[in-house]
Scaffold this motif. Structure first.
Motif, PDB file in Angstrom:
ATOM      1  N   PHE A  48     -47.390  12.950 -16.559  1.00 40.12           N
ATOM      2  CA  PHE A  48     -48.623  13.209 -15.615  1.00 40.12           C
ATOM      3  C   PHE A  48     -48.299  12.016 -14.624  1.00 40.12           C
ATOM      4  O   PHE A  48     -48.460  12.144 -13.595  1.00 40.12           O
ATOM      5  CB  PHE A  48     -49.960  13.058 -16.424  1.00 40.12           C
ATOM      6  CG  PHE A  48     -51.124  12.861 -15.422  1.00 40.12           C
ATOM      7  CD1 PHE A  48     -51.409  13.370 -14.630  1.00 40.12           C
ATOM      8  CD2 PHE A  48     -51.476  11.313 -15.763  1.00 40.12           C
ATOM      9  CE1 PHE A  48     -52.681  12.856 -13.740  1.00 40.12           C
ATOM     10  CE2 PHE A  48     -52.749  10.725 -14.915  1.00 40.12           C
ATOM     11  CZ  PHE A  48     -53.129  11.602 -13.974  1.00 40.12           C
ATOM     12  N   LEU A  49     -47.809  10.715 -15.476  1.00 47.11           N
ATOM     13  CA  LEU A  49     -47.738   9.537 -14.152  1.00 47.11           C
ATOM     14  C   LEU A  49     -46.583   9.808 -13.482  1.00 47.11           C
ATOM     15  O   LEU A  49     -46.722   9.370 -12.152  1.00 47.11           O
ATOM     16  CB  LEU A  49     -47.629   8.323 -15.302  1.00 47.11           C
ATOM     17  CG  LEU A  49     -49.011   8.095 -16.028  1.00 47.11           C
ATOM     18  CD1 LEU A  49     -48.498   6.605 -16.846  1.00 47.11           C
ATOM     19  CD2 LEU A  49     -50.016   7.441 -14.740  1.00 47.11           C
ATOM     20  N   LYS A  50     -45.616  10.621 -14.009  1.00 44.37           N
ATOM     21  CA  LYS A  50     -44.547  10.984 -13.209  1.00 44.37           C
ATOM     22  C   LYS A  50     -44.884  11.943 -11.866  1.00 44.37           C
ATOM     23  O   LYS A  50     -44.572  11.535 -10.668  1.00 44.37           O
ATOM     24  CB  LYS A  50     -43.519  11.573 -13.902  1.00 44.37           C
ATOM     25  CG  LYS A  50     -42.205  10.529 -14.470  1.00 44.37           C
ATOM     26  CD  LYS A  50     -41.494  11.510 -15.245  1.00 44.37           C
ATOM     27  CE  LYS A  50     -40.483  10.636 -16.175  1.00 44.37           C
ATOM     28  NZ  LYS A  50     -39.449  11.100 -16.737  1.00 44.37           N
ATOM     29  N   ASP A  51     -45.761  12.867 -12.234  1.00 44.14           N
ATOM     30  CA  ASP A  51     -46.310  13.824 -11.154  1.00 44.14           C
ATOM     31  C   ASP A  51     -47.293  13.160 -10.246  1.00 44.14           C
ATOM     32  O   ASP A  51     -47.338  13.465  -9.094  1.00 44.14           O
ATOM     33  CB  ASP A  51     -46.769  14.875 -12.055  1.00 44.14           C
ATOM     34  CG  ASP A  51     -46.031  15.804 -12.581  1.00 44.14           C
ATOM     35  OD1 ASP A  51     -44.718  15.541 -12.396  1.00 44.14           O
ATOM     36  OD2 ASP A  51     -46.281  16.770 -13.317  1.00 44.14           O
ATOM     37  N   HIS A  52     -47.883  12.105 -11.103  1.00 45.94           N
ATOM     38  CA  HIS A  52     -48.962  11.324  -9.964  1.00 45.94           C
ATOM     39  C   HIS A  52     -48.523   9.841  -9.993  1.00 45.94           C
ATOM     40  O   HIS A  52     -49.307   9.126 -10.852  1.00 45.94           O
ATOM     41  CB  HIS A  52     -50.458  11.670 -10.456  1.00 45.94           C
ATOM     42  CG  HIS A  52     -50.844  13.172 -10.308  1.00 45.94           C
ATOM     43  ND1 HIS A  52     -50.408  13.940 -11.273  1.00 45.94           N
ATOM     44  CD2 HIS A  52     -51.396  13.835  -9.467  1.00 45.94           C
ATOM     45  CE1 HIS A  52     -50.896  15.090 -11.176  1.00 45.94           C
ATOM     46  NE2 HIS A  52     -51.369  15.275  -9.931  1.00 45.94           N
ATOM     47  N   PRO A  53     -47.879   9.370  -9.263  1.00 42.93           N
ATOM     48  CA  PRO A  53     -47.550   7.921  -9.371  1.00 42.93           C
ATOM     49  C   PRO A  53     -48.596   7.003  -8.707  1.00 42.93           C
ATOM     50  O   PRO A  53     -48.766   5.955  -9.282  1.00 42.93           O
ATOM     51  CB  PRO A  53     -46.269   7.813  -8.432  1.00 42.93           C
ATOM     52  CG  PRO A  53     -46.084   8.986  -7.706  1.00 42.93           C
ATOM     53  CD  PRO A  53     -46.801   9.955  -8.342  1.00 42.93           C
ATOM     54  N   ALA A  54     -49.344   7.531  -8.078  1.00 35.29           N
ATOM     55  CA  ALA A  54     -50.723   6.614  -7.640  1.00 35.29           C
ATOM     56  C   ALA A  54     -51.797   6.485  -8.740  1.00 35.29           C
ATOM     57  O   ALA A  54     -52.310   5.465  -8.574  1.00 35.29           O
ATOM     58  CB  ALA A  54     -51.282   7.331  -6.369  1.00 35.29           C
ATOM     59  N   ALA A  55     -51.719   7.221  -9.679  1.00 33.37           N
ATOM     60  CA  ALA A  55     -52.661   7.096 -10.668  1.00 33.37           C
ATOM     61  C   ALA A  55     -52.332   6.001 -11.601  1.00 33.37           C
ATOM     62  O   ALA A  55     -53.247   5.628 -12.458  1.00 33.37           O
ATOM     63  CB  ALA A  55     -52.785   8.435 -11.447  1.00 33.37           C
ATOM     64  N   ASP A  56     -51.200   5.413 -11.363  1.00 33.31           N
ATOM     65  CA  ASP A  56     -50.815   4.425 -12.271  1.00 33.31           C
ATOM     66  C   ASP A  56     -51.502   3.184 -12.005  1.00 33.31           C
ATOM     67  O   ASP A  56     -51.749   2.333 -12.889  1.00 33.31           O
ATOM     68  CB  ASP A  56     -49.073   4.046 -12.229  1.00 33.31           C
ATOM     69  CG  ASP A  56     -48.621   3.084 -13.233  1.00 33.31           C
ATOM     70  OD1 ASP A  56     -49.315   3.416 -14.437  1.00 33.31           O
ATOM     71  OD2 ASP A  56     -47.639   2.675 -13.137  1.00 33.31           O
ATOM     72  N   GLY A  57     -51.885   2.908 -10.618  1.00 33.45           N
ATOM     73  CA  GLY A  57     -52.520   1.759 -10.240  1.00 33.45           C
ATOM     74  C   GLY A  57     -54.064   1.839 -10.364  1.00 33.45           C
ATOM     75  O   GLY A  57     -54.886   0.834 -10.152  1.00 33.45           O
ATOM     76  N   LEU A  58     -54.590   3.151 -10.939  1.00 37.19           N
ATOM     77  CA  LEU A  58     -55.952   3.200 -11.006  1.00 37.19           C
ATOM     78  C   LEU A  58     -56.515   2.562 -12.508  1.00 37.19           C
ATOM     79  O   LEU A  58     -55.684   2.365 -13.483  1.00 37.19           O
ATOM     80  CB  LEU A  58     -56.489   4.801 -11.000  1.00 37.19           C
ATOM     81  CG  LEU A  58     -56.216   5.498  -9.789  1.00 37.19           C
ATOM     82  CD1 LEU A  58     -56.268   6.815  -9.990  1.00 37.19           C
ATOM     83  CD2 LEU A  58     -57.101   4.928  -8.621  1.00 37.19           C
ATOM     84  N   PRO A  59     -57.914   2.464 -12.383  1.00 34.21           N
ATOM     85  CA  PRO A  59     -58.542   1.856 -13.845  1.00 34.21           C
ATOM     86  C   PRO A  59     -58.229   3.010 -14.735  1.00 34.21           C
ATOM     87  O   PRO A  59     -58.074   4.226 -14.486  1.00 34.21           O
ATOM     88  CB  PRO A  59     -59.819   1.759 -13.566  1.00 34.21           C
ATOM     89  CG  PRO A  59     -60.196   1.569 -11.909  1.00 34.21           C
ATOM     90  CD  PRO A  59     -58.704   2.374 -11.406  1.00 34.21           C
TER      91      PRO A  59
END
Length: 108
Positions: free
Chosen positions: A75-86
């Motif tokens: 999931f984090l590979k598909d959505h790299p922007a989510a890595d910086g979210l809370p």
């Protein structure tokens, strides 16, 4: 009668000598136990300094096992922007992503 009295004096003398010898043996035993304990500690110190554990080299167990890609890592590979979210927002997006991919057990 004199010989009987001599025998008891000699017996008492032998008993005292035996007690002294036993006491000295006990003292020697305690000294050897302390020496053994100190030698064991020194051996441990020498072993640690002679063979230091290297932190930069991965262990055999870490080298042999390939890193498994979990669904969350995918999931984090598909959505790299989510890595910086809370974390709470990451998990909300992850639950939504699992539902879209059909990875949930429940068929809601």
């Amino acid at each position: 009668m004199f010989s009987g009295m001599c025998f008891s004096v000699v017996a008492i003398g032998l008993l005292e000598i035996n007690l002294v010898v036993i006491f000295l043996l006990l003292v020697i035993l305690l000294m050897l136990a302390g020496l053994h304990r100190r030698m064991s500690k020194m051996e441990g110190i020498l072993h640690r300094t002679a063979f230091p554990v290297r932190k930069d080299v991965p262990s055999e167990k870490e080298q042999d096992t390939p890193e498994k890609e979990t669904p969350f890592l995918r999931f984090l590979k598909d959505h790299p922007a989510a890595d910086g979210l809370p974390k709470s927002e990451q998990w909300a997006l992850y639950r939504k992503w699992r539902k879209e991919k059909g990875l949930n057990w429940a068929k809601n």
